[in-house]
Design a protein around this motif. Structure first.
Motif, PDB file in Angstrom:
ATOM      1  N   ALA A 416       0.828  -1.207   0.000  1.00 30.91           N
ATOM      2  CA  ALA A 416       0.000   0.000   0.000  1.00 30.91           C
ATOM      3  C   ALA A 416       0.860   1.254   0.000  1.00 30.91           C
ATOM      4  CB  ALA A 416      -0.929  -0.004   1.222  1.00 30.91           C
ATOM      5  N   ALA A 417       1.950   1.232   0.768  1.00 30.64           N
ATOM      6  CA  ALA A 417       2.843   2.387   0.812  1.00 30.64           C
ATOM      7  C   ALA A 417       3.417   2.691  -0.566  1.00 30.64           C
ATOM      8  CB  ALA A 417       3.967   2.140   1.815  1.00 30.64           C
ATOM      9  N   LYS A 418       3.762   1.639  -1.326  1.00 32.05           N
ATOM     10  CA  LYS A 418       4.331   1.855  -2.661  1.00 32.05           C
ATOM     11  C   LYS A 418       3.280   2.385  -3.626  1.00 32.05           C
ATOM     12  CE  LYS A 418       7.946   1.766  -5.298  1.00 32.05           C
ATOM     13  NZ  LYS A 418       9.146   2.568  -4.990  1.00 32.05           N
ATOM     14  N   LEU A 419       2.024   1.983  -3.462  1.00 27.49           N
ATOM     15  CA  LEU A 419       0.966   2.534  -4.308  1.00 27.49           C
ATOM     16  C   LEU A 419       0.741   4.011  -4.011  1.00 27.49           C
ATOM     17  CD1 LEU A 419      -1.640  -0.374  -4.237  1.00 27.49           C
ATOM     18  CD2 LEU A 419      -0.354   0.403  -6.223  1.00 27.49           C
ATOM     19  N   VAL A 420       0.815   4.379  -2.743  1.00 25.43           N
ATOM     20  CA  VAL A 420       0.603   5.777  -2.354  1.00 25.43           C
ATOM     21  C   VAL A 420       1.803   6.637  -2.763  1.00 25.43           C
ATOM     22  CG1 VAL A 420       0.318   7.349  -0.390  1.00 25.43           C
ATOM     23  CG2 VAL A 420      -0.962   5.200  -0.459  1.00 25.43           C
ATOM     24  N   TYR A 421       3.013   6.097  -2.555  1.00 24.29           N
ATOM     25  CA  TYR A 421       4.240   6.843  -2.846  1.00 24.29           C
ATOM     26  C   TYR A 421       5.126   6.041  -3.805  1.00 24.29           C
ATOM     27  CZ  TYR A 421       2.958   9.627   1.253  1.00 24.29           C
ATOM     28  OH  TYR A 421       2.299  10.433   2.158  1.00 24.29           O
ATOM     29  N   PRO A 422       4.764   5.967  -5.077  1.00 26.56           N
ATOM     30  CA  PRO A 422       5.537   5.146  -6.022  1.00 26.56           C
ATOM     31  C   PRO A 422       6.968   5.623  -6.206  1.00 26.56           C
ATOM     32  CG  PRO A 422       3.895   6.483  -7.169  1.00 26.56           C
ATOM     33  CD  PRO A 422       3.598   6.606  -5.714  1.00 26.56           C
ATOM     34  N   GLU A 423       7.245   6.878  -5.893  1.00 31.48           N
ATOM     35  CA  GLU A 423       8.588   7.418  -6.101  1.00 31.48           C
ATOM     36  C   GLU A 423       9.524   7.143  -4.927  1.00 31.48           C
ATOM     37  OE1 GLU A 423       6.473  10.356  -3.563  1.00 31.48           O
ATOM     38  OE2 GLU A 423       5.917   9.051  -5.243  1.00 31.48           O
ATOM     39  N   ARG A 424       9.001   6.639  -3.829  1.00 38.03           N
ATOM     40  CA  ARG A 424       9.816   6.429  -2.630  1.00 38.03           C
ATOM     41  C   ARG A 424      10.314   4.987  -2.530  1.00 38.03           C
ATOM     42  NH1 ARG A 424       7.460   9.363   2.754  1.00 38.03           N
ATOM     43  NH2 ARG A 424       6.538  11.224   1.815  1.00 38.03           N
ATOM     44  N   SER A 425      11.450   4.820  -1.822  1.00 41.24           N
ATOM     45  CA  SER A 425      11.933   3.480  -1.510  1.00 41.24           C
ATOM     46  C   SER A 425      11.063   2.883  -0.410  1.00 41.24           C
ATOM     47  CB  SER A 425      13.393   3.540  -1.040  1.00 41.24           C
ATOM     48  OG  SER A 425      14.220   4.044  -2.048  1.00 41.24           O
ATOM     49  N   VAL A 426      10.676   1.619  -0.575  1.00 41.86           N
ATOM     50  CA  VAL A 426       9.820   0.948   0.406  1.00 41.86           C
ATOM     51  C   VAL A 426      10.417  -0.415   0.745  1.00 41.86           C
ATOM     52  CG1 VAL A 426       7.535  -0.024   0.886  1.00 41.86           C
ATOM     53  CG2 VAL A 426       7.732   2.133  -0.376  1.00 41.86           C
ATOM     54  N   VAL A 427      10.609  -0.645   2.031  1.00 40.01           N
ATOM     55  CA  VAL A 427      11.145  -1.911   2.545  1.00 40.01           C
ATOM     56  C   VAL A 427      10.207  -2.410   3.634  1.00 40.01           C
ATOM     57  CG1 VAL A 427      13.019  -2.979   3.861  1.00 40.01           C
ATOM     58  CG2 VAL A 427      13.543  -1.350   2.030  1.00 40.01           C
ATOM     59  N   THR A 428       9.945  -3.696   3.644  1.00 38.42           N
ATOM     60  CA  THR A 428       9.236  -4.283   4.775  1.00 38.42           C
ATOM     61  C   THR A 428      10.146  -5.277   5.473  1.00 38.42           C
ATOM     62  OG1 THR A 428       7.249  -5.434   5.532  1.00 38.42           O
ATOM     63  CG2 THR A 428       8.137  -6.132   3.419  1.00 38.42           C
ATOM     64  N   VAL A 429      10.119  -5.230   6.802  1.00 42.58           N
ATOM     65  CA  VAL A 429      10.912  -6.153   7.613  1.00 42.58           C
ATOM     66  C   VAL A 429       9.945  -7.058   8.361  1.00 42.58           C
ATOM     67  CG1 VAL A 429      12.635  -6.387   9.436  1.00 42.58           C
ATOM     68  CG2 VAL A 429      12.743  -4.434   7.857  1.00 42.58           C
ATOM     69  N   CYS A 430      10.066  -8.357   8.126  1.00 47.47           N
ATOM     70  CA  CYS A 430       9.132  -9.332   8.688  1.00 47.47           C
ATOM     71  C   CYS A 430       9.892 -10.464   9.359  1.00 47.47           C
ATOM     72  CB  CYS A 430       8.244  -9.950   7.596  1.00 47.47           C
ATOM     73  SG  CYS A 430       7.371  -8.774   6.555  1.00 47.47           S
ATOM     74  N   GLY A 431       9.365 -10.945  10.464  1.00 44.53           N
ATOM     75  CA  GLY A 431       9.838 -12.218  10.961  1.00 44.53           C
ATOM     76  C   GLY A 431       9.366 -13.321  10.032  1.00 44.53           C
ATOM     77  N   ASP A 432      10.021 -14.473  10.089  1.00 42.98           N
ATOM     78  CA  ASP A 432       9.600 -15.558   9.205  1.00 42.98           C
ATOM     79  C   ASP A 432       8.191 -16.038   9.549  1.00 42.98           C
ATOM     80  OD1 ASP A 432      10.528 -16.597  11.617  1.00 42.98           O
ATOM     81  OD2 ASP A 432      12.031 -17.899  10.711  1.00 42.98           O
ATOM     82  N   GLY A 433       7.789 -15.933  10.820  1.00 36.63           N
ATOM     83  CA  GLY A 433       6.440 -16.332  11.201  1.00 36.63           C
ATOM     84  C   GLY A 433       5.381 -15.407  10.635  1.00 36.63           C
ATOM     85  N   GLY A 434       5.545 -14.107  10.841  1.00 34.15           N
ATOM     86  CA  GLY A 434       4.574 -13.138  10.343  1.00 34.15           C
ATOM     87  C   GLY A 434       4.517 -13.090   8.832  1.00 34.15           C
ATOM     88  N   PHE A 435       5.674 -13.213   8.187  1.00 34.32           N
ATOM     89  CA  PHE A 435       5.708 -13.174   6.725  1.00 34.32           C
ATOM     90  C   PHE A 435       4.859 -14.288   6.123  1.00 34.32           C
ATOM     91  CE2 PHE A 435       7.682 -14.985   2.879  1.00 34.32           C
ATOM     92  CZ  PHE A 435       7.427 -13.947   1.993  1.00 34.32           C
TER      93      PHE A 435
END
Length: 546
Positions: A416-435
């Motif tokens: 969703a963040a990338k759709l709102v701000y396509p020009e920005r760098s977006v990273v998600t950090v997830c534990g293996d369980g949550g991912f």
């Protein structure tokens, strides 16, 4: 026109850009109406992912995010996102289908009372009983979802109502001005701040608004009063500022708690009771000014002496206009705490051991990300390290959930963040369980050609609960699992996978991923074994010396 067409036109009139979700048989009229609409349907692989995307859209834009599901099992899959948006104060509308309500030949097949189910976890929930009611129902839902405190709302559109014809006109949004605090409360706040010896500013979730951020910046620049943040108040003010004293990621014993204990006045802006208490009041102790859109919810550890109730940005502006910036506040101790906090934080950030320590991981992510880059977090013990060690320079550049604290939201939030701000760098950090709880949304991200980076912190266990299990004296049991080959997993969806094999590789690999448009996944083994020693012993012992 057809009622489903009117529904879509009502959504267009509210400025809806996207609808996230999975349609079912009961939504087919609405789906056909969307086909010729300016609204883009984002088809997800699970309703939960759709709900998290809609909620994050609301969080980032301040506008109502919209998600869609069918009846029954589709609707029940939106319960967690509803709670996520409601507790996190994110404006979100859920639209669910339903069997025909006037005449039905299928009995109770798949039918549950979705409106009643949603009632405890939304601000507003209703069933559309007539096509003529659509304009008022949609307008009311958007009004309630977006007014302070924002949250989740729900509309059920039955199949036969969607197929009706109606000539009802649309309703235009009304102009709204929020109430402002009265002069006497502003003057009382100014008097308390000027009379204090060692005031400190605490920024909570409710202060995470664009204009409030601007007014707080002016207040800190004028007065020099240092500030601390809650987890969901991160980035409201630039945390690279030397007046930033830390984040209340831990419940007690951190450097930031030395600031809180020394302060004789806490200016508490945007306090939200859904977050863990950032401090505990005691009778006869420090004074607290509560500045918020609404009055304080008083409990045994929070009973402010003054409440300034009204639009927060306006309240801060009024206080700033009247306050004497030449008061002889005693703030030197705060600078000493800040220096000690930075020294301790930096001591472990370059540790080369592998699997990587969370402190090193947070530092490398911060180093690779631009100032306006957005990091979204799933939920796990690493959230404490990001809240504590990741200096957010701008609002909504570190999206963590300190309200519902659900697992599975990290990847959809990044999308969703990338759709709102396509020009920005977006990273998600997830534990293996949550991912793995919403990993199927990788296909959605690839299909949408989103450039995002997924960092999976792999420890092959539900690490946070395992840590708690050990701390509470229980045996190691029931929390370990196996994982797929994450590199092959993302490649099977059409993304690119990377496997980290030494601590020094992460930053350079992340920089490559940020430079190359694609869905990237980084498999990063992490070592949480020192968490207890660091968080519960070392930090407490060091901070206690101040």
């Amino acid at each position: 026109m057809k009622a489903s067409d009117l529904m879509v036109k009502a959504l267009e009139a509210e400025g809806v850009e996207y609808i996230f979700g999975i349609p079912g048989e009961e939504n087919l009229d609405l789906l056909e109406s969307l086909r010729n609409s300016s609204i883009k349907l984002i088809l997800t692989r699970h309703e939960q992912g759709a709900g998290f995307m809609a909620a994050t859209y609301g969080r980032l834009t301040g506008k109502v995010g919209v998600c869609l599901s069918t009846l029954g099992p589709g609707a029940t899959n939106l319960v967690t996102p509803a709670a996520y948006a409601q507790l996190g104060a994110m404006p979100m509308l859920m639209i669910t289908g339903q069997k025909p309500v006037k005449t039905s030949k299928q009995g109770r097949f798949q039918v549950i009372d979705v409106v009643d189910m949603m009632r405890p976890i939304t601000k507003y929930t209703t069933q559309v009983v007539s096509g003529d009611r659509i304009p008022s129902v949609v307008r009311e839902a958007f009004r309630i979802a977006s007014e302070e405190r924002p949250g989740a709302v729900h509309i059920e559109l039955p199949e036969d109502i969607a197929d009706e014809h109606t000539s009802a006109p649309l309703l235009a949004p009304s102009a709204v001005r929020r109430p402002i605090a009265e002069y006497k409360s502003i003057k009382a706040a100014v008097d308390m701040i000027e009379a204090a010896k060692s005031p400190v500013l605490l920024i909570g979730a409710g202060a995470n608004r664009k204009l409030t951020s601007k007014m707080l910046r002016e207040f800190v620049d004028k007065t020099g009063i240092p500030f601390i943040t809650t987890q969901m108040g991160k980035g409201v003010l630039d945390e690279t500022d030397k007046k930033f004293m830390g984040n209340t990621a831990l419940s007690s014993g951190d450097f930031v708690h030395r600031v809180i204990s020394r302060a004789d006045l806490i200016i508490n802006v945007g306090h939200d009771v859904v977050e863990k208490p950032p401090f505990f009041m005691e009778a006869g102790g420090q004074k607290v000014i509560h500045i918020n859109f609404e009055t304080a919810a008083v409990d045994p550890v929070y009973f402010p002496q003054l409440e300034v109730v009204g639009d927060i940005a306006n309240s801060i502006w009024q206080i700033n206009q009247s306050i004497d910036a030449n008061c002889k506040w005693q703030l030197d101790f705060y600078s000493d705490v800040h220096d000690a906090y930075i020294e301790h934080k930096q001591a472990s950030e370059d540790d080369d051991r592998f699997p990587v320590l969370p402190e090193r991981m947070v530092k490398d992510v911060r180093s690779a990300m631009p100032k306006d880059g957005i990091v979204t977090l799933d939920n796990g013990v690493y959230k404490i390290w990001f809240a504590r060690n990741y200096p957010a320079a701008l609002r909504n550049t570190l999206l963590l959930d300190n309200a519902l604290a659900t697992m599975g939201a990290g990847l959809p939030s990044a999308m969703a963040a990338k759709l709102v701000y396509p020009e920005r760098s977006v990273v998600t950090v997830c534990g293996d369980g949550g991912f793995m709880m919403n990993s199927q949304e990788l296909e959605t991200a690839v299909r949408l050609n989103l450039h995002i980076v997924v960092i999976i912190l792999r420890d092959d266990a539900y690490g946070m609960i395992k840590w708690k299990q050990s701390n509470m004296g229980f045996n190691n049991y029931g929390l370990d699992y196996g994982n797929p080959d994450f590199v092959k997993y993302v490649e099977s969806y059409g993304g690119k996978g990377w496997r980290i094999e030494s601590a020094g590789e992460l930053k350079s690999v992340l920089e490559k991923c940020l430079a190359e448009p694609a869905v990237h996944l980084i498999d990063l083994p992490v070592d949480y074994s020192l968490n207890d020693e660091t968080l519960n012993v070392q930090i407490r012992d060091l901070s206690a010396k101040l």
